[in-house]
Structures are given as structure tokens and as C-alpha cells.
Design an enzyme around this catalytic site. Structure first.
Site, mmCIF file in Angstrom:
data_model
loop_
_atom_site.group_PDB
_atom_site.id
_atom_site.type_symbol
_atom_site.label_atom_id
_atom_site.label_comp_id
_atom_site.label_asym_id
_atom_site.label_seq_id
_atom_site.Cartn_x
_atom_site.Cartn_y
_atom_site.Cartn_z
ATOM 1 N N HIS A 28 8.700 48.947 -79.396
ATOM 2 C CA HIS A 28 9.852 49.824 -79.606
ATOM 3 C C HIS A 28 10.043 50.711 -78.386
ATOM 4 O O HIS A 28 9.076 51.069 -77.701
ATOM 5 C CB HIS A 28 9.692 50.658 -80.884
ATOM 6 C CG HIS A 28 8.559 51.643 -80.889
ATOM 7 N ND1 HIS A 28 8.655 52.899 -80.324
ATOM 8 C CD2 HIS A 28 7.302 51.563 -81.398
ATOM 9 C CE1 HIS A 28 7.523 53.551 -80.493
ATOM 10 N NE2 HIS A 28 6.672 52.769 -81.134
ATOM 11 N N ASP A 85 11.952 53.659 -78.528
ATOM 12 C CA ASP A 85 12.204 55.051 -78.891
ATOM 13 C C ASP A 85 10.905 55.838 -78.852
ATOM 14 O O ASP A 85 9.803 55.272 -78.904
ATOM 15 C CB ASP A 85 12.839 55.153 -80.279
ATOM 16 C CG ASP A 85 11.930 54.610 -81.377
ATOM 17 O OD1 ASP A 85 11.577 53.416 -81.312
ATOM 18 O OD2 ASP A 85 11.566 55.374 -82.293
ATOM 19 N N ASP A 108 2.755 55.539 -76.388
ATOM 20 C CA ASP A 108 3.408 55.056 -77.611
ATOM 21 C C ASP A 108 4.915 54.952 -77.400
ATOM 22 O O ASP A 108 5.653 55.881 -77.681
ATOM 23 C CB ASP A 108 3.086 56.024 -78.746
ATOM 24 C CG ASP A 108 3.645 55.586 -80.093
ATOM 25 O OD1 ASP A 108 4.044 54.417 -80.230
ATOM 26 O OD2 ASP A 108 3.689 56.433 -81.003
ATOM 27 N N GLU A 110 11.873 53.004 -84.279
ATOM 28 C CA GLU A 110 10.618 52.742 -84.993
ATOM 29 C C GLU A 110 10.027 54.046 -85.498
ATOM 30 O O GLU A 110 9.481 54.122 -86.606
ATOM 31 C CB GLU A 110 9.633 52.020 -84.069
ATOM 32 C CG GLU A 110 8.355 51.537 -84.762
ATOM 33 C CD GLU A 110 7.236 52.585 -84.790
ATOM 34 O OE1 GLU A 110 6.246 52.357 -85.501
ATOM 35 O OE2 GLU A 110 7.346 53.622 -84.103
ATOM 36 N N GLU A 111 10.119 55.089 -84.671
ATOM 37 C CA GLU A 111 9.525 56.379 -85.033
ATOM 38 C C GLU A 111 10.243 57.035 -86.208
ATOM 39 O O GLU A 111 9.713 57.981 -86.805
ATOM 40 C CB GLU A 111 9.530 57.318 -83.825
ATOM 41 C CG GLU A 111 8.734 56.830 -82.623
ATOM 42 C CD GLU A 111 7.232 56.829 -82.843
ATOM 43 O OE1 GLU A 111 6.798 57.135 -83.978
ATOM 44 O OE2 GLU A 111 6.487 56.515 -81.900
ATOM 45 N N GLU A 127 1.523 48.199 -80.078
ATOM 46 C CA GLU A 127 1.154 49.593 -80.327
ATOM 47 C C GLU A 127 -0.238 49.856 -79.746
ATOM 48 O O GLU A 127 -1.047 48.940 -79.596
ATOM 49 C CB GLU A 127 1.163 49.891 -81.827
ATOM 50 C CG GLU A 127 2.530 49.864 -82.474
ATOM 51 C CD GLU A 127 3.319 51.148 -82.268
ATOM 52 O OE1 GLU A 127 2.827 52.049 -81.556
ATOM 53 O OE2 GLU A 127 4.435 51.235 -82.809
ATOM 54 N N HIS A 164 2.217 61.226 -79.728
ATOM 55 C CA HIS A 164 2.867 62.345 -80.416
ATOM 56 C C HIS A 164 2.240 63.684 -80.046
ATOM 57 O O HIS A 164 2.262 64.624 -80.851
ATOM 58 C CB HIS A 164 2.824 62.144 -81.946
ATOM 59 C CG HIS A 164 3.486 60.887 -82.415
ATOM 60 N ND1 HIS A 164 3.763 60.648 -83.739
ATOM 61 C CD2 HIS A 164 3.934 59.787 -81.754
ATOM 62 C CE1 HIS A 164 4.350 59.468 -83.874
ATOM 63 N NE2 HIS A 164 4.454 58.924 -82.663
#
Length: 369
Positions: free
Chosen positions: A69, A71, A101, A133-134, A161, A341
Site C-alpha cells: 500500500h 498510503d 510501513d 490500507e491504513e 508489510e 506509526h
């Protein structure tokens, strides 16, 4: 293009989940055109977010998908020591939002495109890039729906991931709901003249707590920690002051399900407890992943990563959606999920190059097939 430069380009696009990603997709599109790689751009219903699917090799032959992903989560934390959307290197660390990520995996794969495109592959390598995705794996279902028109049924999918390049065979599924209650504001001395929205939420919250406790003695899978499905109330909000009847209240509730259990089904008792003035909205859902240790894909992932597969992880990915669509899937990418994150998120130079090498080994494997 060196993978570090590719990663710098990708990080510079502020593709926070829920926002447009067209500029990044245009950049990748132009790069693929330069390298003679055919692709399709698949728009989502939002109109400003896009998936991309590219193929290297014969699309009429079953091959493998490398999926990531593009995003990222927001980068508003005050602890960033520089612009989070400008990649910087410090002591072998490539620092920036999404570096780990999971734009690092995407950069590694894209940097390998020229080398892969020069090979005579007996089976194709597909590159799948998805959005949001997030926000709950919202973008990739639109890509998966189009797969039958894009290529022969794939033999497998590797979702990159961050796992330390260790193939992961299982993860839990997840479903999230927003529960909103409406009331009537007024002075707390006369509750008979109004309606307390927070009180209207209490049956739902009580049901959530009861379901959470019940799941501990329900179906179990020893591959996971904890080995049972879980349910929790993540946020509760509402009210202005203690002497004002709250006119609105809201809760976010999530369920995480072991393989074979429908995460949305776990929320059924909670939804049933919603009474008058309470509405429930499904925010996101994706199924669990479960790949058998004896699967050919598990063996292939171990071969090209050089790592023994891991039974399970606690976080979720898009791999369960690919598997539900009939594509065997595994999770295997560079970096550590513990860095995601967070401010000063990073991927090491060594990890980035190792992921690129894994993509090239897949090319070697398919060229020799």
C-alpha cells in the site's frame, strides 16, 4: 533507479490515508512507461484515489503478486526532528513517514523493475499498489475485483508489510464499527426534559464488555497471542460539561478474529444491543490470513527471503483479502512493525537492499521455472 532514491521520491508524496494519491500513482506510471512495463490504474469510488497493477512477463501464465500500500498514517507528532516527508539518512537509517510501513517495500520492488524487465520470465511478476490500507484496507478490494481481467489466476501473493523479511503465515481478521447515539440537550437538573446520549450508549458498551469476556473461552488458535478472538471499545466521546445533558455520543469498537471466524459476526451481539436513537456504521473489515506451512507459497517465500516462516503475527494486512479471493498469500517485507506509526520512523539501508534482492531472487526463480 537506486532504491534509496526511489524511496525518497515515494516518501515525498504526502499520501496520508483518506487523501488523494494521484501524484504518486502518476510518478509510478511514468516510471513503468520508461521501462516498458504494462500497467492498469484502477480508480476507487472516491474519485481521487487509485490502485495500480503492473505485470512483468507473460500475463496469460499464472505468476506471483508483490503487493504494497502507498498510503501512510498522519505525521503530526511533535517528536519528528525534521520534515517527515523529506527522507533523510542518519547512521544507515532512512528516516521518513512510510519508510518502514510500507513505502520501503514498494521502493525496493520498483527499483528492481529495470532488472526484472530485462529477464525472460517464464511466469510473471505482478506489482499491486493500493490505497487507504491504513483506513481499513479500503482500496485493495477494488483492485482484487479486477484481477480476473488483468492476469491469469495468480499462484500467490507476497504482501510486503514489515516483518524483518520473515515470511508470516497467519494474522487475525478485523472489523470496526462506529456507534453513534443522539440525545436531547438540556440542564442536568431536569433530565426528564431531555435525553442523555451517553446513557443510550451504555447497553452497547455493556454488550461489548460481555462479548469480550465470552470470547476468551470461545474458539482458539494456538498460533496467536492471545489465542482467542478479541473485542474492545477503543474510544468513547460525548458531552460538554457535567451539568449539561449530552446531545451526542460516539464509540468506536473493534473485533479481531482468528482464522475461520468472521470478525463482523463477533460484533453481532454489540449491534443487537443498539436501541432507540443509536446507529451503527461499519467502518472497515478484512478477513484473517491462514497459510499452511506445507503450502508451495510458504516454501517459495522461505527460499527467496532466506528466512524460516513465522506462524503468526498480531497485526493485520491486505493478505487476508487476497486469500479470500482465491490467491494464496503470505506477509513478508523489510523493517520492523514496531517502528511504524511513530515519529522518526525508519528503514535501514541494509533492509531496503535486502528487500530488493528478494524481488530479484523471485525473478531468478521464475526465469528458471
Amino acid at each position: 533507479m537506486p532504491p534509496e532514491l526511489m524511496l525518497a521520491h515515494l516518501v515525498a508524496f504526502r499520501t496520508v490515508a483518506g487523501r488523494p494519491n494521484g501524484a504518486l500513482i502518476d510518478f509510478v506510471r511514468d516510471y513503468l512507461i520508461e521501462n516498458g512495463v504494462p500497467f492498469s490504474v484502477i480508480a476507487g469510488p472516491e474519485g481521487d484515489r487509485f490502485n495500480l497493477f503492473a505485470s512483468i512477463g507473460p500475463v496469460g501464465v499464472p505468476g506471483y503478486i508483490l503487493s504494497g500500500h502507498v498510503d501512510v498514517v498522519p505525521a503530526g507528532e511533535p517528536d519528528w526532528r525534521a520534515d517527515p516527508f523529506t527522507l533523510r539518512e542518519e547512521a544507515g537509517r532512512l528516516i521518513g513517514r512510510g519508510a518502514c510501513d510500507m513505502k520501503g517495500f514498494v521502493a525496493a520492488v520498483l527499483s528492481a523493475v529495470p532488472d526484472l524487465a530485462r529477464r525472460e520470465l517464464a511466469a510473471p511478476i505482478h506489482i499491486a499498489l493500493s490505497y487507504d490500507e491504513e483506513a481499513g484496507c479500503l482500496g485493495v478490494p477494488h483492485l482484487i475485483k479486477r484481477l480476473p481481467t488483468l492476469c491469469a489466476a495468480p499462484l500467490g501473493c507476497i504482501v510486503g508489510e514489515p516483518t524483518g523479511l520473515v515470511p508470516v503465515l497467519r494474522h487475525k481478521g478485523k472489523a470496526t464499527i462506529r456507534v453513534s447515539a443522539e440525545g436531547i440537550s438540556g440542564h442536568s437538573s431536569r433530565p426528564d426534559l431531555g435525553c442523555n446520549a451517553i446513557h443510550r450508549l451504555i447497553p452497547v458498551l455493556t454488550a461489548a464488555r460481555a462479548q469480550s469476556a465470552a470470547l476468551e473461552s470461545g474458539a482458539q488458535d494456538p498460533h496467536f497471542a492471545p489465542p482467542w478472538s478479541t473485542l474492545q471499545v477503543g474510544t468513547v466521546s460525548g458531552g460538554q460539561a457535567v451539568n449539561i445533558l449530552p446531545a451526542a455520543a460516539q464509540a468506536m469498537i473493534e473485533a479481531r478474529a482468528i482464522a475461520g471466524v468472521d470478525p463482523q459476526g463477533l460484533l453481532a451481539p454489540v449491534i443487537a444491543a443498539a436501541g432507540e436513537g443509536v446507529t451503527v456504521e461499519l467502518q472497515s473489515a478484512y478477513p484473517a490470513l491462514s497459510l499452511d506451512e506445507a503450502s508451495p507459497l510458504a516454501a517459495l517465500a522461505a527460499e527467496i527471503s532466506g528466512q524460516t516462516p513465522l506462524a503468526a503475527v498480531s497485526f493485520g494486512t491486505e493478505a487476508g483479502l487476497f486469500q479470500a479471493a482465491g490467491v494464496p498469500s503470505v506477509v513478508c517485507g523489510p523493517g520492523d512493525i514496531a517502528r511504524a506509526h511513530k515519529p522518526e520512523e525508519y528503514l535501514t539501508v541494509e533492509e531496503l537492499h535486502a528487500a530488493r534482492a528478494m524481488a530479484l531472487r523471485l525473478g531468478d526463480r521464475l526465469a528458471a521455472a
